[in-house]
Design an enzyme around this catalytic site. Structure first.
Site, PDB file in Angstrom:
ATOM      1  N   LYS A 215     -19.777  49.228 -34.514  1.00 26.50           N
ATOM      2  CA  LYS A 215     -20.000  47.790 -34.771  1.00 26.50           C
ATOM      3  C   LYS A 215     -20.504  47.121 -33.507  1.00 26.50           C
ATOM      4  O   LYS A 215     -20.313  47.615 -32.387  1.00 26.50           O
ATOM      5  CB  LYS A 215     -18.714  47.100 -35.228  1.00 26.50           C
ATOM      6  CG  LYS A 215     -17.506  47.181 -34.271  1.00 26.50           C
ATOM      7  CD  LYS A 215     -17.418  46.123 -33.192  1.00 26.50           C
ATOM      8  CE  LYS A 215     -16.146  46.231 -32.367  1.00 26.50           C
ATOM      9  NZ  LYS A 215     -16.136  45.418 -31.154  1.00 26.50           N
TER      10      LYS A 215
ATOM     11  N   PRO B 139     -20.158  56.005 -27.766  1.00 25.58           N
ATOM     12  CA  PRO B 139     -19.476  56.039 -26.466  1.00 25.58           C
ATOM     13  C   PRO B 139     -18.055  55.483 -26.558  1.00 25.58           C
ATOM     14  O   PRO B 139     -17.827  54.505 -27.280  1.00 25.58           O
ATOM     15  CB  PRO B 139     -20.352  55.161 -25.573  1.00 25.58           C
ATOM     16  CG  PRO B 139     -21.674  55.113 -26.232  1.00 25.58           C
ATOM     17  CD  PRO B 139     -21.427  55.280 -27.706  1.00 25.58           C
ATOM     18  N   VAL B 140     -17.146  56.134 -25.847  1.00 25.35           N
ATOM     19  CA  VAL B 140     -15.723  55.779 -25.916  1.00 25.35           C
ATOM     20  C   VAL B 140     -15.449  54.530 -25.067  1.00 25.35           C
ATOM     21  O   VAL B 140     -16.027  54.377 -23.985  1.00 25.35           O
ATOM     22  CB  VAL B 140     -14.890  56.983 -25.395  1.00 25.35           C
ATOM     23  CG1 VAL B 140     -13.406  56.654 -25.369  1.00 25.35           C
ATOM     24  CG2 VAL B 140     -15.156  58.213 -26.261  1.00 25.35           C
ATOM     25  N   ALA B 141     -14.565  53.661 -25.553  1.00 23.37           N
ATOM     26  CA  ALA B 141     -14.156  52.445 -24.826  1.00 23.37           C
ATOM     27  C   ALA B 141     -15.367  51.644 -24.336  1.00 23.37           C
ATOM     28  O   ALA B 141     -15.461  51.255 -23.180  1.00 23.37           O
ATOM     29  CB  ALA B 141     -13.242  52.790 -23.639  1.00 23.37           C
TER      30      ALA B 141
ATOM     31  N   GLY C 112     -16.795  49.022 -26.432  1.00 21.26           N
ATOM     32  CA  GLY C 112     -16.914  47.727 -27.114  1.00 21.26           C
ATOM     33  C   GLY C 112     -17.577  47.842 -28.474  1.00 21.26           C
ATOM     34  O   GLY C 112     -17.867  46.832 -29.111  1.00 21.26           O
TER      35      GLY C 112
ATOM     36  N   GLY D 166     -15.617  52.502 -31.776  1.00 24.66           N
ATOM     37  CA  GLY D 166     -15.645  53.901 -32.227  1.00 24.66           C
ATOM     38  C   GLY D 166     -14.298  54.408 -32.736  1.00 24.66           C
ATOM     39  O   GLY D 166     -14.209  54.941 -33.843  1.00 24.66           O
ATOM     40  N   GLY D 167     -13.259  54.220 -31.951  1.00 29.81           N
ATOM     41  CA  GLY D 167     -11.922  54.702 -32.327  1.00 29.81           C
ATOM     42  C   GLY D 167     -11.418  54.013 -33.589  1.00 29.81           C
ATOM     43  O   GLY D 167     -10.838  54.645 -34.474  1.00 29.81           O
ATOM     44  N   SER D 168     -11.675  52.694 -33.688  1.00 28.57           N
ATOM     45  CA  SER D 168     -11.242  51.929 -34.861  1.00 28.57           C
ATOM     46  C   SER D 168     -11.991  52.392 -36.106  1.00 28.57           C
ATOM     47  O   SER D 168     -11.419  52.504 -37.190  1.00 28.57           O
ATOM     48  CB  SER D 168     -11.525  50.441 -34.658  1.00 28.57           C
ATOM     49  OG  SER D 168     -10.889  49.986 -33.486  1.00 28.57           O
ATOM     50  N   SER D 169     -13.272  52.658 -35.931  1.00 29.95           N
ATOM     51  CA  SER D 169     -14.074  53.126 -37.053  1.00 29.95           C
ATOM     52  C   SER D 169     -13.584  54.492 -37.528  1.00 29.95           C
ATOM     53  O   SER D 169     -13.462  54.739 -38.736  1.00 29.95           O
ATOM     54  CB  SER D 169     -15.538  53.205 -36.621  1.00 29.95           C
ATOM     55  OG  SER D 169     -16.311  53.774 -37.636  1.00 29.95           O
TER      56      SER D 169
ATOM     57  N   ASP E  81      -9.497  45.948 -34.894  1.00 30.04           N
ATOM     58  CA  ASP E  81     -10.873  46.154 -35.356  1.00 30.04           C
ATOM     59  C   ASP E  81     -10.966  47.086 -36.566  1.00 30.04           C
ATOM     60  O   ASP E  81     -12.047  47.268 -37.120  1.00 30.04           O
ATOM     61  CB  ASP E  81     -11.729  46.767 -34.231  1.00 30.04           C
ATOM     62  CG  ASP E  81     -12.167  45.726 -33.219  1.00 30.04           C
ATOM     63  OD1 ASP E  81     -12.139  44.529 -33.542  1.00 30.04           O
ATOM     64  OD2 ASP E  81     -12.537  46.132 -32.094  1.00 30.04           O
TER      65      ASP E  81
HETATM   66  O1  C5P Z   1      -5.508  45.692 -31.780  1.00 26.24           O
HETATM   67  P1  C5P Z   1      -5.865  46.647 -30.676  1.00 26.24           P
HETATM   68  O2  C5P Z   1      -4.807  47.690 -30.465  1.00 26.24           O
HETATM   69  O3  C5P Z   1      -7.223  47.220 -30.801  1.00 26.24           O
HETATM   70  O4  C5P Z   1      -5.899  45.767 -29.355  1.00 26.24           O
HETATM   71  C1  C5P Z   1      -5.922  46.334 -28.094  1.00 26.24           C
HETATM   72  C2  C5P Z   1      -5.470  45.297 -27.082  1.00 26.24           C
HETATM   73  O5  C5P Z   1      -6.439  44.271 -26.989  1.00 26.24           O
HETATM   74  C3  C5P Z   1      -4.190  44.577 -27.452  1.00 26.24           C
HETATM   75  O6  C5P Z   1      -3.079  45.270 -26.964  1.00 26.24           O
HETATM   76  C4  C5P Z   1      -4.372  43.242 -26.777  1.00 26.24           C
HETATM   77  O7  C5P Z   1      -4.066  43.353 -25.393  1.00 26.24           O
HETATM   78  C5  C5P Z   1      -5.842  43.000 -26.870  1.00 26.24           C
HETATM   79  N1  C5P Z   1      -6.232  42.166 -28.025  1.00 26.24           N
HETATM   80  C6  C5P Z   1      -5.883  40.837 -28.036  1.00 26.24           C
HETATM   81  N2  C5P Z   1      -6.269  40.046 -29.098  1.00 26.24           N
HETATM   82  C7  C5P Z   1      -6.992  40.576 -30.108  1.00 26.24           C
HETATM   83  C8  C5P Z   1      -7.366  41.930 -30.099  1.00 26.24           C
HETATM   84  C9  C5P Z   1      -6.958  42.704 -29.036  1.00 26.24           C
HETATM   85  O8  C5P Z   1      -5.237  40.338 -27.124  1.00 26.24           O
HETATM   86  N3  C5P Z   1      -7.372  39.787 -31.098  1.00 26.24           N
END
Ligand code: C5P
Length: 295
Positions: free
Chosen positions: A11, A96-98, A100, A103-106, A138
């Site tokens: 995404k 690519p990992v981490a 933005g 990838g992991g969420s998908s 995500d």
């Molecule tokens: O939800 P996810 O595990 O992907 O989020 C990773 C980190 O990103 C959370 O632990 C939080 O620090 C931050 N985050 C946030 N607000 C969001 C999404 C992510 O603070 N809406």
């Protein structure tokens, strides 16, 4: 059915406004997601024992143990529904990992959808979304078969934008060799918003959606927005330098996706994207450059 192969798409966030910090330490967002053609491949093979095994191939390596979001999705389904079967999950990584691009969420969403079929669970979307929200903010977006969607709450409350289904952007994406920890970027956001009253008004997502519908890249260019871009650029000046370099190549619509470091541009044709990619690859061999589009 014993095996299932699916594409697990990435995404981009065309718009990402951090609204405020919540009591649970997450942040409320207003974001516009776009699904793009860059994807991992996931192959699920049902097992007769209860084991969950993840293996990773392709261009990137990710941890394959219990921290892996695909693993956690399978485990969550097993626990919640008392499933007796197991699964082998093969992930062929191209995203690519981490970076933005989710990838992991998908991958997590692909496993939820795939195992729903493979294990014959017959879960409806509401239940799948409920599980997806527990894996990550995500993840729900990727459950919707939608090119564009509006995300609110943590980014996990999804409204598909089906009226935009005819819209298709061509992209060039540049990813510098930096892995960004999302929590660290949100912590910086907190620090900045504790000490400063927000005086600069942020763009309005409704106006953005209106411009998106007009399907005019020039109009849209100025309205792409990401609250986290300036923060990531301050922490990693390299991201800003790449953006400036892209501007010097004549690219006008550039934004960082999520918490970065991936930068994407909207270009007018695939031909333009390919020619630009050639120049950019020559510029710096450590940057990864992708040409892709809305899917
Ligand atoms: O939800 P996810 O595990 O992907 O989020 C990773 C980190 O990103 C959370 O632990 C939080 O620090 C931050 N985050 C946030 N607000 C969001 C999404 C992510 O603070 N809406």
């Amino acid at each position: 059915m014993k095996t299932l192969a699916v594409n697990s798409y990435a995404k981009l966030n065309l718009f990402l406004e951090v609204v405020n910090k919540r009591r649970d330490n997450y942040h409320n967002l207003r974001t516009v997601f776009e699904r793009i053609g860059l994807c991992d491949k996931i192959i699920l093979r049902a097992r007769t024992d209860k084991k969950i095994r993840v293996i990773c191939r392709g261009n990137y390596r990710i941890p394959v143990g219990k921290t892996n979001l695909a693993y956690r999705s399978a485990e969550l389904l097993q626990r919640n529904l008392g499933v007796a079967a197991g699964v082998d999950i093969k992930i062929i990584k191209h995203i690519p990992v981490a970076s933005g691009m989710g990838g992991g969420s998908s991958n997590a969403a692909s496993v939820l959808l795939g195992l729903n079929k493979l294990w014959g669970l017959k879960l409806n979307r509401k239940k799948l979304v409920d599980l997806a929200q527990r894996i990550g903010s995500d993840v729900p977006f990727f459950l919707y078969n939608s090119r564009f969607a509006l995300g609110s709450g943590r980014g996990d409350k999804i409204r598909p934008l089906n009226s935009l289904n005819a819209l298709r952007f061509r992209h060039i994406i540049i990813v510098p060799k930096i892995r960004i920890s999302t929590p660290s970027i949100y912590r910086r956001w907190d620090a900045i918003h504790k000490t400063f009253k927000l005086t600069r008004s942020v763009p309005d997502v409704k106006i953005f959606l209106h411009r998106l519908k007009q399907n005019n890249p020039v109009v849209l260019g100025g309205s792409l927005f990401n609250s986290l871009e300036e923060i990531s650029m301050r922490l990693y000046p390299r991201i800003r330098r790449i953006k400036e370099r892209l501007v010097s190549f004549g690219l006008k619509t550039i934004l960082m996706s999520g918490s970065g470091p991936a930068l994407f541009g909207i270009v007018s044709s695939r031909k333009e994207a390919i020619s630009l990619a050639k120049h950019i690859r020559r510029e710096n061999r450590s940057w990864q450059v992708f040409v892709t589009e809305t899917v």
